[in-house]
Scaffold this motif. Structure first.
Motif, PDB file in Angstrom:
ATOM      1  N   UNK A 106      -4.179   4.891  -0.609  1.00 39.20           N
ATOM      2  CA  UNK A 106      -3.294   3.729  -0.332  1.00 39.20           C
ATOM      3  C   UNK A 106      -4.340   2.502  -0.757  1.00 39.20           C
ATOM      4  N   UNK A 107      -3.913   1.399  -1.124  1.00 36.79           N
ATOM      5  CA  UNK A 107      -4.753  -0.078  -1.241  1.00 36.79           C
ATOM      6  C   UNK A 107      -4.642  -0.836  -0.192  1.00 36.79           C
ATOM      7  N   UNK A 108      -4.466   0.263   1.007  1.00 37.69           N
ATOM      8  CA  UNK A 108      -4.599  -0.359   1.949  1.00 37.69           C
ATOM      9  C   UNK A 108      -5.385   0.262   3.083  1.00 37.69           C
ATOM     10  N   UNK A 109      -5.838   0.758   2.905  1.00 34.70           N
ATOM     11  CA  UNK A 109      -7.082   2.015   3.217  1.00 34.70           C
ATOM     12  C   UNK A 109      -8.534   1.055   3.698  1.00 34.70           C
ATOM     13  N   UNK A 121       0.402  -1.093  -0.049  1.00 35.57           N
ATOM     14  CA  UNK A 121       0.204  -0.079  -0.371  1.00 35.57           C
ATOM     15  C   UNK A 121       0.453   0.778  -0.140  1.00 35.57           C
ATOM     16  N   UNK A 122       1.932   1.327  -0.575  1.00 37.10           N
ATOM     17  CA  UNK A 122       3.498   2.201  -0.541  1.00 37.10           C
ATOM     18  C   UNK A 122       2.883   2.971  -1.503  1.00 37.10           C
ATOM     19  N   UNK A 163     -11.152   1.462   3.508  1.00 32.61           N
ATOM     20  CA  UNK A 163     -12.489   1.119   2.615  1.00 32.61           C
ATOM     21  C   UNK A 163     -11.959   0.082   1.521  1.00 32.61           C
ATOM     22  N   UNK A 164     -10.970  -0.258   1.106  1.00 36.73           N
ATOM     23  CA  UNK A 164     -10.465  -1.424   1.048  1.00 36.73           C
ATOM     24  C   UNK A 164     -10.348  -2.149   1.134  1.00 36.73           C
ATOM     25  N   UNK A 165     -11.061  -3.893  -0.037  1.00 34.44           N
ATOM     26  CA  UNK A 165     -10.768  -4.606   0.272  1.00 34.44           C
ATOM     27  C   UNK A 165      -9.001  -5.335   0.699  1.00 34.44           C
ATOM     28  N   UNK A 166      -8.962  -6.483   1.303  1.00 29.53           N
ATOM     29  CA  UNK A 166      -6.798  -6.712   1.848  1.00 29.53           C
ATOM     30  C   UNK A 166      -6.914  -5.461   2.408  1.00 29.53           C
ATOM     31  N   UNK A 167      -7.599  -4.553   2.968  1.00 27.21           N
ATOM     32  CA  UNK A 167      -6.773  -3.170   3.817  1.00 27.21           C
ATOM     33  C   UNK A 167      -6.741  -3.648   4.605  1.00 27.21           C
ATOM     34  N   UNK A 168      -6.714  -2.339   6.121  1.00 25.48           N
ATOM     35  CA  UNK A 168      -6.695  -2.215   7.500  1.00 25.48           C
ATOM     36  C   UNK A 168      -7.958  -2.110   7.990  1.00 25.48           C
ATOM     37  N   UNK A 169      -8.117  -3.446   8.741  1.00 19.40           N
ATOM     38  CA  UNK A 169      -9.930  -3.482  10.103  1.00 19.40           C
ATOM     39  C   UNK A 169      -9.911  -1.778  10.463  1.00 19.40           C
ATOM     40  N   UNK A 170     -10.722  -1.282  11.020  1.00 17.55           N
ATOM     41  CA  UNK A 170     -11.288  -0.333  11.457  1.00 17.55           C
ATOM     42  C   UNK A 170     -12.114  -0.725  13.042  1.00 17.55           C
ATOM     43  N   UNK A 171     -11.027  -0.171  14.691  1.00 19.15           N
ATOM     44  CA  UNK A 171     -11.695  -0.853  15.601  1.00 19.15           C
ATOM     45  C   UNK A 171     -11.925  -2.090  15.586  1.00 19.15           C
TER      46      UNK A 171
END
Length: 214
Positions: free
Chosen positions: A82-85, A65-66, A87-95
Motif C-alpha cells: 500500500x502507498x499508505x504504509x 492506498x487500496x 514507510x511511504x511519504x504521505x502514509x500513516x504515522x507509527x505511534x
C-alpha cells in the motif's frame, strides 16, 4: 491523626450589627501530611483539566492506498502492499499522538483535608459578609465595586480575589464578570486551586453554612 479546628468569623449585617459565625474543620496534625494532601489534590485538579488535541492518522485511517503499487515479484524492488504504509511519504504515522483525556484519582478524604487545611490557613485573609443580594433591575459593575468599598477593600492591591457565594445567580455573575481579578465561585464548588491562588477570600454567611455541612 486528624483533629477538629474551630474558626470564628465576625461580620456585620445590613443593620451594622456585629455577628459571629463558627465553622469546624477536620485537619491533620502532621504538617507533612497536610502538604501531601494539598499537592495530591492540586495535581489531580490540574490533571483532570488537561485534554490533548493532537491527533495523527494510522495507515488504516489515511485516505487511499487500496491498490497494490506494483506486483509482488519480478520488479527487483521491495515488496509493497500500500502507498499508505508508514514507510511511504504521505502514509500513516507509527505511534503518533492521539486524542487523550487525562484522568487521575484522589481519595475523597484527602481532598477534604486539603480544602479544610487551606481554609484554616487562610482564615486571617478571609472576610465574611452577611449576604450578596443585588436587587436592581439591571446588573451593574458599580454595585459590585460598592460592596468592596463598604468592606474597605482596595481590589487594585490584589491580583486574585476569591468571592464565595451560596448560589451564583445571573445578576451576581453579570455584576462581577467585568472585574478581572475576582473569581466568583459557589461554596459547593470550592477547590484547592482557587484557594491557593486567592490573596483574599470573601465569603457570604450562607456559604459558610454550606462549607460547614460539607
Amino acid at each position: 491523626m486528624t483533629i477538629i479546628k474551630t474558626i470564628t468569623y465576625k461580620f456585620q449585617d445590613e443593620t451594622n450589627t456585629t455577628n459571629t459565625e463558627t465553622i469546624q474543620l477536620k485537619i491533620s496534625e502532621d504538617e507533612k501530611l497536610q502538604m501531601y494532601c494539598i499537592h495530591r489534590s492540586l495535581k489531580n485538579q490540574l490533571t483532570n483539566g488537561r485534554i490533548r488535541n493532537a491527533d495523527t492518522k494510522t495507515r488504516s485511517e489515511v485516505r487511499g492506498g487500496g491498490k497494490k503499487p506494483w506486483k509482488q515479484k519480478g520488479t527487483g524492488r521491495a515488496r509493497a502492499g500500500s502507498t499508505r504504509s508508514p514507510l511511504w511519504r504521505g502514509g500513516g504515522i507509527i505511534f503518533g499522538p492521539r486524542n487523550k483525556i487525562y484522568k487521575s484519582k484522589v481519595n475523597k478524604k484527602e481532598k477534604e483535608l486539603a480544602i479544610n487545611t487551606l481554609i484554616y490557613n487562610k482564615a486571617g485573609n478571609t472576610r465574611v459578609i452577611d449576604n450578596l443580594s443585588i436587587t436592581t433591575e439591571k446588573p451593574k459593575t458599580k454595585i459590585a465595586m460598592n460592596i468592596f468599598n463598604q468592606l474597605d477593600i482596595n481590589i487594585k492591591q490584589y491580583k486574585n480575589i476569591l468571592l464565595v457565594v451560596d448560589k451564583k445567580t445571573t445578576f451576581i455573575y453579570m455584576s462581577f464578570r467585568n472585574i478581572p481579578n475576582i473569581e466568583l465561585i459557589e461554596a459547593k464548588n470550592l477547590n484547592v486551586l482557587s484557594l491557593l491562588k486567592a490573596e483574599i477570600i470573601i465569603v457570604t454567611n450562607k456559604s459558610l453554612d454550606i462549607i460547614n455541612k460539607k
